[in-house]
Design a protein around this motif. Structure first.
Motif, mmCIF file in Angstrom:
data_model
loop_
_atom_site.group_PDB
_atom_site.id
_atom_site.type_symbol
_atom_site.label_atom_id
_atom_site.label_comp_id
_atom_site.label_asym_id
_atom_site.label_seq_id
_atom_site.Cartn_x
_atom_site.Cartn_y
_atom_site.Cartn_z
ATOM 1 N N VAL A 380 0.734 -12.766 7.696
ATOM 2 C CA VAL A 380 0.702 -12.957 9.155
ATOM 3 C C VAL A 380 2.003 -13.631 9.599
ATOM 4 O O VAL A 380 2.456 -14.612 9.016
ATOM 5 N N GLY A 381 2.624 -13.058 10.624
ATOM 6 C CA GLY A 381 3.869 -13.614 11.140
ATOM 7 C C GLY A 381 5.108 -13.101 10.449
ATOM 8 O O GLY A 381 6.230 -13.477 10.811
ATOM 9 N N THR A 382 4.934 -12.242 9.444
ATOM 10 C CA THR A 382 6.085 -11.633 8.766
ATOM 11 C C THR A 382 6.279 -10.212 9.292
ATOM 12 O O THR A 382 5.384 -9.651 9.929
ATOM 13 N N PRO A 383 7.448 -9.594 9.005
ATOM 14 C CA PRO A 383 7.651 -8.202 9.449
ATOM 15 C C PRO A 383 6.705 -7.213 8.774
ATOM 16 O O PRO A 383 6.641 -6.050 9.175
ATOM 17 N N PHE A 384 5.965 -7.664 7.744
ATOM 18 C CA PHE A 384 5.173 -6.747 6.927
ATOM 19 C C PHE A 384 3.673 -6.985 7.058
ATOM 20 O O PHE A 384 2.895 -6.580 6.194
ATOM 21 N N ALA A 385 3.280 -7.635 8.156
ATOM 22 C CA ALA A 385 1.877 -7.999 8.340
ATOM 23 C C ALA A 385 0.955 -6.782 8.319
ATOM 24 O O ALA A 385 -0.165 -6.848 7.805
ATOM 25 N N HIS A 386 1.403 -5.669 8.866
ATOM 26 C CA HIS A 386 0.540 -4.496 8.994
ATOM 27 C C HIS A 386 0.703 -3.504 7.850
ATOM 28 O O HIS A 386 -0.219 -2.740 7.554
ATOM 29 N N THR A 387 1.857 -3.506 7.190
ATOM 30 C CA THR A 387 2.109 -2.514 6.140
ATOM 31 C C THR A 387 1.909 -3.055 4.735
ATOM 32 O O THR A 387 1.606 -2.301 3.809
ATOM 33 N N GLY A 388 2.060 -4.360 4.545
ATOM 34 C CA GLY A 388 2.274 -4.919 3.218
ATOM 35 C C GLY A 388 3.770 -5.024 2.984
ATOM 36 O O GLY A 388 4.565 -4.327 3.626
ATOM 37 N N HIS A 389 4.166 -5.918 2.095
ATOM 38 C CA HIS A 389 5.593 -6.155 1.867
ATOM 39 C C HIS A 389 6.163 -5.179 0.844
ATOM 40 O O HIS A 389 5.416 -4.542 0.084
ATOM 41 N N PRO A 390 7.486 -5.038 0.795
ATOM 42 C CA PRO A 390 8.095 -4.171 -0.219
ATOM 43 C C PRO A 390 7.872 -4.724 -1.629
ATOM 44 O O PRO A 390 7.933 -5.937 -1.856
ATOM 45 N N ILE A 391 7.603 -3.831 -2.562
ATOM 46 C CA ILE A 391 7.528 -4.147 -3.987
ATOM 47 C C ILE A 391 8.697 -3.429 -4.652
ATOM 48 O O ILE A 391 8.792 -2.198 -4.569
ATOM 49 N N LEU A 392 9.590 -4.177 -5.282
ATOM 50 C CA LEU A 392 10.809 -3.614 -5.869
ATOM 51 C C LEU A 392 10.639 -3.538 -7.382
ATOM 52 O O LEU A 392 10.542 -4.566 -8.060
ATOM 53 N N LEU A 393 10.588 -2.314 -7.905
ATOM 54 C CA LEU A 393 10.336 -2.112 -9.329
ATOM 55 C C LEU A 393 11.500 -1.369 -9.985
ATOM 56 O O LEU A 393 11.692 -0.174 -9.750
ATOM 57 N N PRO A 394 12.286 -2.064 -10.813
ATOM 58 C CA PRO A 394 13.374 -1.387 -11.517
ATOM 59 C C PRO A 394 12.833 -0.544 -12.665
ATOM 60 O O PRO A 394 11.933 -0.969 -13.396
ATOM 61 N N GLY A 395 13.372 0.644 -12.811
ATOM 62 C CA GLY A 395 12.996 1.510 -13.929
ATOM 63 C C GLY A 395 14.111 1.557 -14.945
ATOM 64 O O GLY A 395 14.262 0.696 -15.793
ATOM 65 N N ASN A 396 14.963 2.586 -14.831
ATOM 66 C CA ASN A 396 16.186 2.674 -15.619
ATOM 67 C C ASN A 396 17.146 3.592 -14.880
ATOM 68 O O ASN A 396 16.731 4.342 -13.991
#
Length: 500
Positions: A380-396
Motif C-alpha cells: 500500500v502506498g507503493t507504485p506496485f500496490a495493484h500489480t505486485g512488485h517486480p521480481i528480478l531473477l537472473p538466469g544465465n
C-alpha cells in the motif's frame, strides 16, 4: 543440466506438478517448490541442511525453492521463518546480496554494433570496478567516498542526502524493496551507536577502505549485464510491464551484487561472536552445525546482529543505486542523450520482519526473493500496490533472465520465490570438468560480449540448473508469472579471476 543422486535422506512426497513436502521426524514438513526434474537436483547435503534448519529452535516454516543447493548452514535457495529467533546463517556472509534493473530508452538496434558494446563495456569498467578488494580508487571515473559519507550511507541507507552527495536520483528510493534499514529498536540512533563501537574493533579497522567499495561489483557470481527487454505478448504482461516501467525492445541493465567487504566483515564478526558464546555456555548447536548459531529475539546478541545486518543492508542498497547511476553515466558517455530509470531493487539475502500465518516473524531469505502479489498490505502506498512488485531473477547469459510478478499462490511459500537458476556444479567441479573453448564459443555464437578474455568456468551456463525448468516450477506451483525475458548483449564479471 540435471544431475540425479542416490537418496540417503527422507524421500520427498509429491503434492502437485511442481510442489512436494519433505517430512522431518519432529516438525511439520518442509514445503518444496520444484518439478520432479528440479527436485532431482537437490543433493543429500542440501536436503539435510533444510531438515537441520526446520528442526532448529524457534523455526516455524522452511521452504525449499527450485534453485536450492547446499549453503552456509541453511541451503541457498530457502526461506526460514521464526517469530522468536534470528539466524545469521540463513542470511549469509553477503548481507543483502540483491538484484537491480535499470531501464534505458535506448533501442536494441543501437547496441547491435559490437564496437558500441565494447565502448560501453569500457565506459562502465572505468566507473564500476570488479574483483575482490577493488573499490572506487581503482577506476578513473568513479565516485570518491570518504569515511564521513560512508558512515552516513550505512546508517541512513538511500536517504535524500546520501543520494544527492553520490549523484543518485532521489526518486530511485521509491523503487526499492527497502531503501533503508533501521536498528533493532527501529531507530537510526541504534545503528550510529553500534557503528561507533564497531569501528573500534579489530575486524573493522579497515572501515574507510571498505567504504571505497561503494559502487563496485566484487567477484564470484556478481555481475552487470546489458539486456534487451522482451515483454510477454499477453495482456497481463503488457499491463504489468507498463506499471514496472519496462519498455519492449529497449535496452536495460541488470546488476547482481551485495554488501561487499563491509558486509563480509560484519557477518564474519557475528558468526565468530555467537560461536564463541555457544561454546562458552555449552549450548547445543542445531544438528551440531556451527553455521546454524542463533540468538533469541530481545537478547543483546540478537540486537547486535539485527543492527549489524541493517548496517550491511544499507551499504548494499547504496552500492546498487550508485552502480546504476554510474552505468547510466557510462551509457550517456557512449550514446549521448540516453535517459534511464530504476525499475526495481530487491534483495535475496536478508531477514525481514513480516506477518506469517498472522504472526509477526523474521523471514530469513537465503537466496530467495520476496514475492508480494497485488493487494498485499505491505505494498500500500507503493507504485506496485495493484500489480505486485517486480521480481528480478537472473538466469544465465545464454538463456536470459526474467522479470516476474507474484500470484496469489505465493502465500504457500511465505511470499517468496527463488533468486535465480541455482548451481548444479560446485565451483571446483565446474573448473575441473567444463571446457573453456566450449564456454567461450557458446557466448560467441549468441553474440554475447564480455569484459573477460576468458569467461569464468565456474560461472558458465552449464554450471547452473536449467533456467527454463526453474521458471516452469515457479509458474506451475502458482507462485508467480513471467512478465518479460531479458536477453543478454554483454556481461561484466570479475575479469581478474577469469583471466587467471
Amino acid at each position: 543440466m540435471t544431475t540425479t543422486h542416490a537418496r540417503t535422506t527422507p524421500p520427498m512426497i509429491s503434492t502437485g506438478e511442481a510442489t512436494a513436502i519433505l517430512p522431518t521426524e519432529t516438525t511439520a514438513p518442509i514445503k518444496v517448490i520444484g518439478t520432479e526434474a528440479i527436485r532431482e537436483t537437490f543433493d543429500d547435503l542440501c536436503i539435510q541442511q533444510a531438515i537441520n534448519s526446520r528442526t532448529a529452535p524457534g523455526v516455524t516454516d522452511v521452504v525449499l525453492n527450485p534453485d536450492a543447493h547446499c549453503g552456509y548452514g541453511a541451503p541457498v535457495g530457502c526461506v526460514m521463518v521464526s517469530p522468536s529467533h534470528v539466524y545469521p546463517g540463513p542470511v549469509g556472509v553477503d548481507i543483502k546480496c540483491s538484484m537491480s534493473l535499470l531501464q534505458l530508452d535506448v533501442p536494441a538496434d543501437v547496441i547491435e554494433d559490437r564496437k558500441t558494446r565494447r565502448a560501453l563495456i569500457a565506459a562502465i569498467c572505468k566507473r564500476t570496478p570488479t574483483g575482490a578488494g577493488k573499490g572506487q580508487r581503482s577506476v578513473p571515473n568513479g565516485r570518491r567516498v570518504n569515511r564521513t559519507l560512508g558512515m552516513q550511507a550505512v546508517i541512513e541507507g538511500a536517504s535524500e542526502s546520501v543520494c544527492e552527495q553520490l549523484g543518485i536520483p532521489s526518486n530511485w528510493a521509491d523503487r526499492c524493496e527497502d531503501s533503508f534499514h533501521v536498528g533493532h529498536d527501529d531507530t537510526r540512533d541504534a545503528l550510529a551507536s553500534r557503528l561507533d563501537w564497531l569501528t573500534d574493533q579489530r575486524h573493522m579497522t579497515n572501515f574507510s577502505d571498505k567504504m571505497t567499495q561503494l559502487g563496485s561489483y566484487g567477484g564470484g557470481n556478481h555481475f552487470g549485464e546489458c539486456e534487451v527487454v522482451e515483454i510477454g505478448d499477453d495482456d497481463r504482461s503488457k499491463s504489468v510491464a507498463e506499471t514496472f516501467g519496462l519498455r519492449d525492445g529497449k535496452v536495460a541493465f541488470l546488476s547482481h551484487c551485495g554488501s561487499r567487504g563491509f558486509g563480509h566483515n560484519l557477518a564474519s564478526g557475528q558468526f565468530k561472536a555467537l560461536q564463541e558464546k555457544f561454546s562458552r555456555w555449552n549450548i547445543p548447536l542445531p544438528a551440531g552445525d556451527r553455521q546454524l548459531v542463533y540468538a533469541p529475539l530481545g537478547s543483546e546478541e540478537a540486537n547486535h546482529y539485527l543492527d549489524d545486518m541493517a548496517l550491511g543492508a544499507n551499504f548494499a542498497t547504496v552500492n546498487h543505486l550508485l552502480i546504476n547511476a554510474l552505468v547510466l553515466e557510462a551509457f550517456q558517455e557512449v550514446i549521448p542523450g540516453t535517459t534511464g530509470d530504476l525499475v526495481y531493487f530487491i534483495s535475496h539475502n536478508i531477514a525481514r520482519k513480516e506477518i506469517v500465518n498472522n504472526v509477526p516473524s523474521w523471514v530469513h531469505r537465503k537466496g530467495a526473493t520476496r514475492a508480494f502479489p497485488g493487494g498485499h498490505h505491505a505494498l500500500v502506498g507503493t507504485p506496485f500496490a495493484h500489480t505486485g512488485h517486480p521480481i528480478l531473477l537472473p538466469g544465465n547469459p545464454r538463456d536470459g533472465s526474467a522479470v516476474m510478478v507474484a500470484d496469489e499462490g505465493a502465500e504457500q511459500s511465505c511470499f517468496s520465490v527463488n533468486h535465480g537458476a541455482g548451481r548444479v556444479l560446485g565451483r571446483k567441479q565446474a573448473k575441473r570438468t567444463l571446457d573453456q573453448s566450449t564456454i567461450d564459443s557458446e557466448l560467441e555464437d549468441h553474440d554475447i560480449l564480455s569484459n573477460c578474455r576468458f569467461y569464468p568456468k565456474d560461472e558458465a551456463p552449464a554450471a547452473y540448473k536449467d533456467f527454463n525448468e526453474v521458471l516452469a516450477s515457479v509458474k506451475k506451483a502458482g507462485l508467480a508469472s513471467e512478465v518479460a525475458r531479458l536477453k543478454a548483449r554483454f556481461v561484466i564479471k570479475d575479469a581478474s579471476k577469469a583471466d587467471d
